[in-house]
Design an enzyme around this catalytic site. Structure first.
Site, PDB file in Angstrom:
ATOM      1  N   ASP A   1       0.725  -1.115  -0.088  1.00 37.09           N
ATOM      2  CA  ASP A   1      -0.126   0.074   0.213  1.00 37.09           C
ATOM      3  C   ASP A   1       1.035   1.044   0.074  1.00 37.09           C
ATOM      4  O   ASP A   1       0.791   2.326   0.777  1.00 37.09           O
ATOM      5  CB  ASP A   1      -0.932  -0.171   1.134  1.00 37.09           C
ATOM      6  CG  ASP A   1      -2.141   1.134   1.228  1.00 37.09           C
ATOM      7  OD1 ASP A   1      -2.015   1.672   0.138  1.00 37.09           O
ATOM      8  OD2 ASP A   1      -2.658   1.509   2.023  1.00 37.09           O
TER       9      ASP A   1
ATOM     10  N   HIS B   1      -2.024  -0.014  11.980  1.00 34.55           N
ATOM     11  CA  HIS B   1      -1.929  -1.357  11.519  1.00 34.55           C
ATOM     12  C   HIS B   1      -0.300  -1.684  11.259  1.00 34.55           C
ATOM     13  O   HIS B   1       0.530  -0.818  11.117  1.00 34.55           O
ATOM     14  CB  HIS B   1      -2.765  -1.710  10.452  1.00 34.55           C
ATOM     15  CG  HIS B   1      -2.473  -0.709   9.389  1.00 34.55           C
ATOM     16  ND1 HIS B   1      -3.386   0.215   8.982  1.00 34.55           N
ATOM     17  CD2 HIS B   1      -1.731  -0.240   8.438  1.00 34.55           C
ATOM     18  CE1 HIS B   1      -3.234   1.079   8.148  1.00 34.55           C
ATOM     19  NE2 HIS B   1      -2.239   0.710   7.616  1.00 34.55           N
TER      20      HIS B   1
ATOM     21  N   GLN C   1      -2.983  -5.284   5.756  1.00 38.60           N
ATOM     22  CA  GLN C   1      -2.576  -4.445   6.794  1.00 38.60           C
ATOM     23  C   GLN C   1      -3.607  -4.758   7.861  1.00 38.60           C
ATOM     24  O   GLN C   1      -4.662  -4.619   8.111  1.00 38.60           O
ATOM     25  CB  GLN C   1      -2.930  -3.118   6.370  1.00 38.60           C
ATOM     26  CG  GLN C   1      -2.091  -2.491   5.149  1.00 38.60           C
ATOM     27  CD  GLN C   1      -2.584  -1.528   4.424  1.00 38.60           C
ATOM     28  OE1 GLN C   1      -3.690  -1.273   4.046  1.00 38.60           O
ATOM     29  NE2 GLN C   1      -1.634  -0.168   4.495  1.00 38.60           N
TER      30      GLN C   1
ATOM     31  N   ASP D   1      -0.560   8.637  10.707  1.00 37.23           N
ATOM     32  CA  ASP D   1      -1.269   7.888   9.586  1.00 37.23           C
ATOM     33  C   ASP D   1      -2.542   7.516  10.331  1.00 37.23           C
ATOM     34  O   ASP D   1      -2.621   6.718  11.133  1.00 37.23           O
ATOM     35  CB  ASP D   1      -0.468   6.737   8.800  1.00 37.23           C
ATOM     36  CG  ASP D   1      -1.289   6.433   7.743  1.00 37.23           C
ATOM     37  OD1 ASP D   1      -1.519   7.005   6.661  1.00 37.23           O
ATOM     38  OD2 ASP D   1      -1.305   4.918   7.768  1.00 37.23           O
TER      39      ASP D   1
ATOM     40  N   GLU E   1      -3.214  12.745  10.422  1.00 41.38           N
ATOM     41  CA  GLU E   1      -3.865  12.683   8.989  1.00 41.38           C
ATOM     42  C   GLU E   1      -5.269  12.365   9.497  1.00 41.38           C
ATOM     43  O   GLU E   1      -5.703  11.219   9.647  1.00 41.38           O
ATOM     44  CB  GLU E   1      -3.254  11.476   8.127  1.00 41.38           C
ATOM     45  CG  GLU E   1      -3.902  11.384   6.645  1.00 41.38           C
ATOM     46  CD  GLU E   1      -4.087   9.992   6.289  1.00 41.38           C
ATOM     47  OE1 GLU E   1      -4.498   9.941   5.125  1.00 41.38           O
ATOM     48  OE2 GLU E   1      -3.880   8.990   6.977  1.00 41.38           O
TER      49      GLU E   1
ATOM     50  N   HIS F   1      -0.519  12.181  -2.249  1.00 41.81           N
ATOM     51  CA  HIS F   1      -0.362  10.903  -2.800  1.00 41.81           C
ATOM     52  C   HIS F   1      -1.639  10.238  -2.617  1.00 41.81           C
ATOM     53  O   HIS F   1      -1.574   9.142  -3.434  1.00 41.81           O
ATOM     54  CB  HIS F   1       0.473  10.123  -1.944  1.00 41.81           C
ATOM     55  CG  HIS F   1      -0.041   9.942  -0.554  1.00 41.81           C
ATOM     56  ND1 HIS F   1      -0.189  10.814   0.200  1.00 41.81           N
ATOM     57  CD2 HIS F   1      -0.275   8.672  -0.029  1.00 41.81           C
ATOM     58  CE1 HIS F   1      -0.609  10.244   1.390  1.00 41.81           C
ATOM     59  NE2 HIS F   1      -0.593   9.013   1.167  1.00 41.81           N
TER      60      HIS F   1
ATOM     61  N   ARG G   1      -4.116   5.370  -7.468  1.00 38.74           N
ATOM     62  CA  ARG G   1      -3.514   6.365  -6.933  1.00 38.74           C
ATOM     63  C   ARG G   1      -2.112   6.390  -7.659  1.00 38.74           C
ATOM     64  O   ARG G   1      -1.606   7.636  -7.478  1.00 38.74           O
ATOM     65  CB  ARG G   1      -3.500   6.306  -5.337  1.00 38.74           C
ATOM     66  CG  ARG G   1      -4.824   6.492  -4.650  1.00 38.74           C
ATOM     67  CD  ARG G   1      -4.892   6.162  -3.283  1.00 38.74           C
ATOM     68  NE  ARG G   1      -4.285   4.803  -3.045  1.00 38.74           N
ATOM     69  CZ  ARG G   1      -4.209   4.315  -1.887  1.00 38.74           C
ATOM     70  NH1 ARG G   1      -4.277   5.101  -0.646  1.00 38.74           N
ATOM     71  NH2 ARG G   1      -3.583   3.118  -1.669  1.00 38.74           N
TER      72      ARG G   1
END
Ligand code: GLC
Length: 622
Positions: free
Chosen positions: A126, A169, A237, A269, A311, A378, A503
């Site tokens: 990821d 995670h 994850q 994150d 985030e 991103h 992405r």
């Protein structure tokens, strides 16, 4: 002999400093820890380790901590400018990044976000957000030693380094996950394991999906282990269970270990997700705030020069609580995500009203709050807009999302944008969007159709959007490649590890050949780079751009023209931004004390401003 007594003195001073910080937070930290875990031996272990990480922290970082403590507004200044990039895309590896610091300086950037670089399994990473070892750098990118050397070289140039701390995670290849998979109960309790589907299906009733198409559901069945494991993001994850104090402690040790490598900004994150309770959405639960507050105190004790960037990609009402309160702060900085999404809505609709309203909300928040402003990052753009307000205009959520996605794919309206959908959900009809700033502004299409007029307009739109972004309070962050107008990269489709995740369309490698054009003013790269450079220089030379200046929006009488004001100590700047492809003449409802355009130097009268298509003005009060 002399040397010895000097270092003894330093040791004594350091111990006193530590003690002072520790005493300041001890009661609250202990209170919160016991409230969550009721485990005094684990708390004692945490305290011992904090002391350990403090003594391990090098002298240079410790002295930086002290100077930042004395000037705790250091990151709210008008010279702050960030850039985010993947190390391999930008410069191959950490050594490569070090060799590009001159370019970074040329971009006026003094904060670089190195996208995830810790060990992660190939093809199940990821984009690096599945960490298999928090203390090891991916071999192809470098090593911990090289990270320290890079951070050190950055600090010498006054550049701050940001990294991700992926705490929700671990990768399924993490040592804990491997042991859990083998049935080791101690490690299973660090994740969420279930031997039948009863509880997972109860959770599914209330927990929304993050990746409905690329990774549906919130649990993964592990046939070899005969268990389900909670996987909010991708199946590889595995969500950590923060109800287990061992998880919290160990993750805090990882956090402090990374901080000690010389990291200035730690991006936490996916933080809203870290606490799970049945019958809830498993997002933003009160315990998440307890944990973030503890992290803030732990870093203020051990490494107070380090900033926490949360985030939280959600609507303003959910984001703001992550700043905590004045007495009990949590994150230092948060993403201005709704403003970002609303900006692109404005590009598609040429209607600034929703954006004005959104900016008014942000402007009304305490000035101490620092937002990260950005056009692209991103991740995809989720269309998280204020639909209650749009509904008053007869705009419905589902059809509007469809319109925005069509528009940015270049199918609807007067659009020259190019890009792709992300996680189009056939059930809800929802989809998000991916593409670079330049491609979304029409630069890619103009180049491929060799349409000079289209190119001119597209570049203007791109530069105007940056000018508007720089006018906001907080820290602007450029997405690497945007400074030269890089297009979408379609090569990800050829890589089976990336093909399913659109992405990657905006995660292409930096094109250094094109970057050489920045000195040629007649090239696309040169035009964008030099226009941004001028704006960056204005921003860093004018104190009125500091994060805590007064900011407001102003009526212009034209729904395509946005007006923003900034004021600090007698200095005043009015920004005007034309979001339409037509020239406009507007009247700004502000007292006209005499203004001049900061770019051309020309005097401008506020009661009748002629503003060409996709242009902007920075007007300074004389
Ligand atoms: C964050 C990252 C995103 C990643 C997710 C899971 O939202 O920005 O790229 O997919 O976390 O770690």
């Amino acid at each position: 002999m002399k040397k010895n007594s000097k270092s003894q003195k330093q040791l004594q001073d350091a111990t006193e400093i530590y003690k002072e910080r520790f005493d300041k937070h001890y009661d609250e930290l202990k209170w919160l820890y016991m409230e969550l875990y009721d485990n005094s031996s684990m708390f004692a272990e945490l305290c011992d380790n904090m002391m350990h990480f403090f003594s391990e922290r090098n002298e240079q970082l410790k002295s930086m901590d002290c100077s930042r403590e004395l000037c705790n507004d250091w990151y709210k200044q008008n010279d702050m400018l960030g850039m985010m990039f993947y190390i391999d895309n930008f410069a191959g590896n950490m050594k490569g990044v070090k060799s590009k610091l001159d370019y970074i300086e040329k971009c006026n950037v003094n904060y670089i976000h190195l996208m995830p670089f810790l060990e992660t399994p190939e093809g199940r990473s990821d984009g690096g957000y599945a960490v298999s070892d928090f203390r090891k750098v991916q071999e192809n990118l470098g090593s911990m030693k090289e990270l320290e050397a890079l951070a050190n070289a950055c600090h010498k140039k006054g550049i701050n380094v940001c990294m991700d701390f992926v705490m929700n995670h671990t990768s399924e290849d993490h040592e804990w996950a491997k042991k859990a998979r083998q049935g080791d109960g101690e490690y299973m309790s660090r994740y969420f394991f279930f031997d039948n589907s009863e509880l997972p299906s109860l959770y599914e009733k209330t927990v929304p999906q993050v990746f409905p198409t690329t990774a549906p559901g919130n649990f993964t069945w592990l046939p070899d282990a005969g268990h389900f494991v909670m996987t909010t993001f991708y199946p590889y994850q595995w969500d950590l269970n923060y109800k287990n104090p061992r998880v919290f402690n160990e993750m805090m040790y990882n956090f402090l270990y990374l901080a000690n490598r010389g990291i200035d900004i730690i991006r936490i994150d996916a933080v809203p997700y870290i606490w799970k309770e049945l019958n809830t959405s498993c997002r933003n639960l009160p315990q998440v705030h307890t944990i973030v507050r503890m992290m803030r105190m732990i870093s203020e004790i051990v490494c107070p020069g380090v900033l926490l960037l949360g985030e939280v990609v959600m609507e303003p009402a959910k984001v703001v609580p992550y700043f905590g309160t004045v007495e009990k702060p949590e994150c230092h900085m948060l993403y201005n995500v709704t403003t970002m999404a609303t900006t692109w809505h404005t590009v598609a609709t040429r209607d600034v009203r929703l954006l004005k309203r959104q900016l008014d909300i942000v402007n009304s928040l305490p000035k101490d709050y620092v937002f990260l402003n950005y056009l692209r990052c991103h991740d995809d753009i989720g269309w998280g807009l204020d639909y209650d307000t749009l509904r008053l205009e007869g705009i419905e959520e589902r059809s509007h999302k469809q319109y925005l996605n069509d528009y940015f794919q270049g199918y609807a309206g007067e659009s020259n944008s190019r890009g792709e959908l992300y996680n189009a959900d056939p059930v809800t009809g929802d989809a998000r969007f991916c593409g670079t700033t330049a491609s979304m502004c029409g630069i890619e299409k103009a180049a491929s159709t060799q349409d000079d007029e289209m190119m001119e307009k597209a570049i203007r739109l791109d530069v105007m959007l940056h000018a508007y972004m720089f006018m906001q309070s907080g820290i602007p962050v450029l997405y690497s490649g945007d400074e030269i107008g890089q297009f979408n990269d379609y090569t990800y489709k050829e890589n089976p590890n990336k093909a399913d995740d659109s992405r990657y369309i905006h995660r292409g490698a930096m094109n250094w050949t094109l970057a050489e054009n920045i000195s040629k003013h007649d090239t696309t790269e040169g035009k964008i780079f030099n226009a941004l450079k001028q704006l960056e220089q204005i921003r860093k030379s004018e104190k009125v751009f500091v994060s805590n200046a007064d900011t407001w929006t102003v009526e212009t009488g034209d729904k395509s023209v946005l007006c923003m004001g900034r004021y600090l100590d007698g200095d005043k700047i009015i920004g005007l931004f034309n979001f339409s492809e037509y020239d406009k003449t507007v009247s700004v409802s502000e007292t006209d004390d005499g203004y001049a355009d900061m770019i051309s130097g020309k005097d401008i009268k506020l009661n009748e401003v002629h503003i060409p298509a996709y242009r902007f003005y920075y007007l300074k009060k004389k």
